[in-house]
Design a protein around this motif. Structure first.
Motif, PDB file in Angstrom:
ATOM      1  N   ASP A   1       0.804  -1.219   0.000  1.00 31.12           N
ATOM      2  CA  ASP A   1       0.000   0.000   0.000  1.00 31.12           C
ATOM      3  C   ASP A   1       0.839   1.272   0.000  1.00 31.12           C
ATOM      4  N   THR A   2       2.096   1.177   0.396  1.00 29.97           N
ATOM      5  CA  THR A   2       2.948   2.365   0.468  1.00 29.97           C
ATOM      6  C   THR A   2       4.340   2.089  -0.101  1.00 29.97           C
ATOM      7  N   ASN A   3       5.108   3.177  -0.260  1.00 32.47           N
ATOM      8  CA  ASN A   3       6.509   3.133  -0.705  1.00 32.47           C
ATOM      9  C   ASN A   3       6.688   2.438  -2.055  1.00 32.47           C
TER      10      ASN A   3
ATOM     11  N   HIS B   1      18.515   9.315  -7.167  1.00 33.33           N
ATOM     12  CA  HIS B   1      18.852   9.639  -5.775  1.00 33.33           C
ATOM     13  C   HIS B   1      17.698   9.271  -4.843  1.00 33.33           C
ATOM     14  N   ILE B   2      16.477   9.561  -5.265  1.00 35.92           N
ATOM     15  CA  ILE B   2      15.298   9.217  -4.460  1.00 35.92           C
ATOM     16  C   ILE B   2      15.197   7.704  -4.287  1.00 35.92           C
ATOM     17  N   ILE B   3      15.433   6.967  -5.372  1.00 38.11           N
ATOM     18  CA  ILE B   3      15.371   5.501  -5.316  1.00 38.11           C
ATOM     19  C   ILE B   3      16.424   4.961  -4.358  1.00 38.11           C
ATOM     20  N   LYS B   4      17.632   5.459  -4.492  1.00 35.01           N
ATOM     21  CA  LYS B   4      18.730   4.946  -3.660  1.00 35.01           C
ATOM     22  C   LYS B   4      18.533   5.311  -2.183  1.00 35.01           C
ATOM     23  N   HIS B   5      17.995   6.482  -1.921  1.00 31.05           N
ATOM     24  CA  HIS B   5      17.873   6.955  -0.544  1.00 31.05           C
ATOM     25  C   HIS B   5      16.658   6.380   0.178  1.00 31.05           C
ATOM     26  N   TYR B   6      15.493   6.329  -0.521  1.00 30.85           N
ATOM     27  CA  TYR B   6      14.256   5.916   0.147  1.00 30.85           C
ATOM     28  C   TYR B   6      13.875   4.465  -0.118  1.00 30.85           C
TER      29      TYR B   6
ATOM     30  N   PRO C   1      12.275   2.622  -2.465  1.00 29.06           N
ATOM     31  CA  PRO C   1      10.910   2.190  -2.798  1.00 29.06           C
ATOM     32  C   PRO C   1      10.932   0.992  -3.743  1.00 29.06           C
ATOM     33  N   ILE C   2       9.805   0.311  -3.838  1.00 30.76           N
ATOM     34  CA  ILE C   2       9.613  -0.644  -4.932  1.00 30.76           C
ATOM     35  C   ILE C   2       9.423   0.181  -6.194  1.00 30.76           C
TER      36      ILE C   2
END
Length: 265
Positions: free
Chosen positions: A50-52, A175-180, A182-183
């Motif tokens: 449901d998230t991330n 950068h967002i992918i590497k830091h947070y 997410p799938i």
């Protein structure tokens, strides 16, 4: 649902619910009526948490692309297999779907402002403003907004930041992918540029086959892959790597044209 319950951005969910119902009803024929949207991979949507979740896609119009995704995602969650027949899925839409958009675009009129309330994460582009090339720092508040949206639900982004095909991937997405972490779900769309004007508000041509392919989530080593490696992975996933560019022989062009004629319904 509480009448005045809000999401993390302060938007009243009851109002957002009715905006999605009304806008979804008004736009449905753009994808199943004037034109026909062919969908592949809706089962991927139903298997996501449901998230991330971060959806990455190529971009063809300002608004029609993301509106189509709202339709497809909610139809898929309602059990429809690769179709958006019967708009009953709009009665209980997923309210924690967000999309990244340029702040100046979302302030350009009443309709964009309404669409912004339905789920926009409005950010300042670092490379372009007011139709001019610029260079400016990324706002930390914009990054924080994307983080907040991922923690609350799903985020759609167009990592090229433009509707022009085969433009470079903006490293901010990597950068967002590497830091947070997410799938990351790639989506490849086609036909929207031929169907609509650049903004995606006006139907330019009818009887066009539109396609949306939802691919399996990317396998990313968040700890060890570099930003450049993630960028390249994104390029291939949304089919915008330079290797996809080729000179098409005249015979193949003619065959494609005949196929397009047969695709008209």
């Amino acid at each position: 649902m509480s009448l005045f319950k809000k999401n993390p951005f302060g938007h009243i969910l009851f109002l957002k619910l009715w905006l999605i119902r009304i806008m979804g009803t008004l736009t449905h024929r753009r994808y199943r009526g004037f034109n026909e949207l062919q969908i592949e991979g809706s089962d991927v949507i139903r298997n996501l948490p449901d998230t991330n979740v971060l959806f990455i896609s190529n971009h063809q119009t300002y608004f029609a692309d993301v509106v189509a995704m709202f339709h497809v995602f909610n139809a898929s969650l309602s059990g429809r297999d690769d179709n958006i027949k019967n708009i009953g899925y709009l009665w209980k839409p997923k309210l924690n779907i967000y999309y990244v958009a340029a702040r100046e675009t979302m302030k350009s009129g009443l309709l964009p402002k309404i669409m912004a309330y339905a789920g926009s994460i409005s950010i300042d582009r670092t490379w372009r403003a007011g139709g001019q090339e610029v260079q400016r720092q990324v706002k930390m508040s914009d990054i924080t907004s994307i983080k907040k949206a991922l923690e609350d639900g799903w985020v759609i982004t167009f990592p090229q930041g433009t509707t022009t095909p085969f433009k470079p991937i903006r490293k901010g997405t990597a950068h967002i992918i590497k830091h947070y972490k997410p799938i990351v779900v790639p989506i490849v769309i086609d036909g929207f540029r031929r169907s609509f004007d650049k903004k995606g508000l006006r139907v330019k041509k009818k009887n066009i086959l539109q396609t949306m392919e939802i691919k399996q989530p990317l396998n990313i080593d968040y700890e060890n892959e570099t930003i450049d490696q993630i960028v390249e992975k994104i390029e291939f996933a949304i089919e915008q790597h330079p290797s996809f560019l080729k000179v098409i022989p005249q015979q193949e062009l003619l065959e494609k044209e005949e196929l397009n004629k047969l695709r008209k319904w």
